[in-house]
Design an enzyme around this catalytic site. Structure first.
Site, PDB file in Angstrom:
ATOM      1  N   TYR A 125       0.819  -1.216   0.000  1.00 44.67           N
ATOM      2  CA  TYR A 125       0.000   0.000   0.000  1.00 44.67           C
ATOM      3  C   TYR A 125       0.850   1.261   0.000  1.00 44.67           C
ATOM      4  O   TYR A 125       0.405   2.304  -0.489  1.00 44.67           O
ATOM      5  CB  TYR A 125      -0.998  -0.039   1.155  1.00 44.67           C
ATOM      6  CG  TYR A 125      -2.130  -1.002   0.846  1.00 44.67           C
ATOM      7  CD1 TYR A 125      -3.153  -0.650  -0.026  1.00 44.67           C
ATOM      8  CD2 TYR A 125      -2.115  -2.293   1.363  1.00 44.67           C
ATOM      9  CE1 TYR A 125      -4.153  -1.552  -0.353  1.00 44.67           C
ATOM     10  CE2 TYR A 125      -3.112  -3.204   1.038  1.00 44.67           C
ATOM     11  CZ  TYR A 125      -4.127  -2.822   0.180  1.00 44.67           C
ATOM     12  OH  TYR A 125      -5.114  -3.719  -0.162  1.00 44.67           O
ATOM     13  N   ASN A 161     -12.879   3.355  -5.553  1.00 43.29           N
ATOM     14  CA  ASN A 161     -11.452   3.649  -5.663  1.00 43.29           C
ATOM     15  C   ASN A 161     -10.901   4.171  -4.340  1.00 43.29           C
ATOM     16  O   ASN A 161     -11.601   4.860  -3.589  1.00 43.29           O
ATOM     17  CB  ASN A 161     -11.209   4.679  -6.765  1.00 43.29           C
ATOM     18  CG  ASN A 161     -11.656   4.168  -8.117  1.00 43.29           C
ATOM     19  OD1 ASN A 161     -11.747   2.966  -8.337  1.00 43.29           O
ATOM     20  ND2 ASN A 161     -11.947   5.084  -9.028  1.00 43.29           N
ATOM     21  N   HIS A 185     -14.662   1.813  -0.110  1.00 39.11           N
ATOM     22  CA  HIS A 185     -13.604   0.827   0.113  1.00 39.11           C
ATOM     23  C   HIS A 185     -12.385   1.416   0.826  1.00 39.11           C
ATOM     24  O   HIS A 185     -11.313   0.823   0.822  1.00 39.11           O
ATOM     25  CB  HIS A 185     -13.170   0.200  -1.217  1.00 39.11           C
ATOM     26  CG  HIS A 185     -14.200  -0.716  -1.790  1.00 39.11           C
ATOM     27  ND1 HIS A 185     -14.180  -1.141  -3.099  1.00 39.11           N
ATOM     28  CD2 HIS A 185     -15.291  -1.298  -1.231  1.00 39.11           C
ATOM     29  CE1 HIS A 185     -15.227  -1.929  -3.323  1.00 39.11           C
ATOM     30  NE2 HIS A 185     -15.903  -2.045  -2.209  1.00 39.11           N
ATOM     31  N   CYS A 205      -6.575   2.554  13.078  1.00 37.33           N
ATOM     32  CA  CYS A 205      -6.086   1.792  14.220  1.00 37.33           C
ATOM     33  C   CYS A 205      -6.910   0.519  14.357  1.00 37.33           C
ATOM     34  O   CYS A 205      -8.138   0.573  14.513  1.00 37.33           O
ATOM     35  CB  CYS A 205      -6.186   2.616  15.503  1.00 37.33           C
ATOM     36  SG  CYS A 205      -5.656   1.687  16.979  1.00 37.33           S
ATOM     37  N   THR A 211     -16.889   0.519 -13.787  1.00 36.80           N
ATOM     38  CA  THR A 211     -16.919  -0.576 -12.826  1.00 36.80           C
ATOM     39  C   THR A 211     -16.977  -1.916 -13.547  1.00 36.80           C
ATOM     40  O   THR A 211     -17.520  -2.015 -14.646  1.00 36.80           O
ATOM     41  CB  THR A 211     -18.132  -0.461 -11.880  1.00 36.80           C
ATOM     42  OG1 THR A 211     -19.331  -0.625 -12.635  1.00 36.80           O
ATOM     43  CG2 THR A 211     -18.151   0.896 -11.192  1.00 36.80           C
ATOM     44  N   GLU A 267     -16.577  -1.171 -21.905  1.00 45.65           N
ATOM     45  CA  GLU A 267     -17.370  -2.280 -22.431  1.00 45.65           C
ATOM     46  C   GLU A 267     -18.388  -2.652 -21.369  1.00 45.65           C
ATOM     47  O   GLU A 267     -18.227  -2.292 -20.195  1.00 45.65           O
ATOM     48  CB  GLU A 267     -16.479  -3.469 -22.767  1.00 45.65           C
ATOM     49  CG  GLU A 267     -15.651  -3.967 -21.611  1.00 45.65           C
ATOM     50  CD  GLU A 267     -14.634  -5.015 -22.014  1.00 45.65           C
ATOM     51  OE1 GLU A 267     -14.298  -5.862 -21.160  1.00 45.65           O
ATOM     52  OE2 GLU A 267     -14.178  -5.002 -23.173  1.00 45.65           O
ATOM     53  N   ALA A 326     -13.636   7.014 -20.393  1.00 47.96           N
ATOM     54  CA  ALA A 326     -14.317   7.895 -19.439  1.00 47.96           C
ATOM     55  C   ALA A 326     -14.005   9.366 -19.681  1.00 47.96           C
ATOM     56  O   ALA A 326     -14.868  10.228 -19.485  1.00 47.96           O
ATOM     57  CB  ALA A 326     -13.933   7.501 -18.015  1.00 47.96           C
TER      58      ALA A 326
END
Length: 231
Positions: A53, A89, A106, A114, A173, A200, A216
């Site tokens: 990350y 996202n 998300h 924490c 998406t 698509e 987009a």
């Protein structure tokens, strides 16, 4: 058009250089989802997850909001009804593009969580294993990301907004990840018109009333212009 709820996925940020979940190269391709995007993976190898990350955070920081992000911010600012963006996202391109009424279902790369007391704070560019929480001082910091097997954030607020929506739009998406993939059915049950904007058709593309196919950065600004012209 009244109230609009917009779900965005990886496709809207792909043109800014943020790789999609299923990209064949880059960070995701180098790791198994089970190793870097599950609570079990973090418990097994926290260093791997934190490093992963950190890489995604650096990539997102280098990216810039594109014409689609900016168009949605314009829609929010100029449309007569409410405009809510619900994004899958974890980058901050919507915010930097100007969106304010926004839910990160998300989680977010620029936030730390924490694991002991659920406190959140701004994540440093480089997190480290055992980082302490500024609230409870437990060495339990983790990326504030909703991993597979965890409950997405603010679901009650999302479903409440969908129940009041006149139009539900999904942009970029895959339609493979639930509960977000079920939003179109929820919107249809509530009586909203539904539109998919994508390169698509998605896995749930047949459930939408209409579709706009294409990049987009082209389709979203054109659609926003049309909505604003119609008032």
């Amino acid at each position: 058009m009244g109230n609009i709820v917009i779900l965005t996925g990886a496709g809207i940020s792909a043109e800014s250089g943020i790789e999609t979940f299923r990209a064949e190269t880059g960070l995701w391709a180098q790791h198994r989802v089970e190793d870097v995007a599950t609570p079990e993976g973090f418990a097994r190898d926290p260093q791997l997850v934190v490093t992963f990350y950190n890489g995604r955070r650096a990539q997102a920081a280098d990216a810039q909001p594109n014409a689609a992000h900016k168009a949605l911010a314009r829609l929010e600012a100029e449309h007569q009804g409410e405009v809510l963006v619900v994004t899958q996202n974890v980058d901050d391109l919507h915010e930097r593009g100007g969106s304010r009424n926004l839910i990160h279902m998300h989680g977010a790369l620029n936030s730390a969580l924490c694991g002991q007391c659920d406190n959140r704070w701004e994540a440093p560019m480089q997190m480290h294993v055992g980082q302490t929480c500024p609230a409870c001082t437990a060495p339990a910091a983790r990326p504030d990301i909703v991993w597979f097997g965890e409950m997405p954030y603010q679901m009650e607020r999302i479903f409440e907004a969908i129940s009041r929506a006149d139009l539900f739009v999904a942009i970029g998406t895959s339609g493979n990840v639930y509960p977000a993939a079920g939003f179109v059915a929820e919107a249809a049950r509530a009586g909203a018109a539904t539109l998919e904007i994508n390169l698509e058709p998605s896995a749930v593309g047949s459930q939408f009333d209409d579709a706009l196919l294409g990049p987009a950065t082209q389709t979203v600004p054109a659609w926003v212009n049309d909505i604003l012209k119609r008032g």
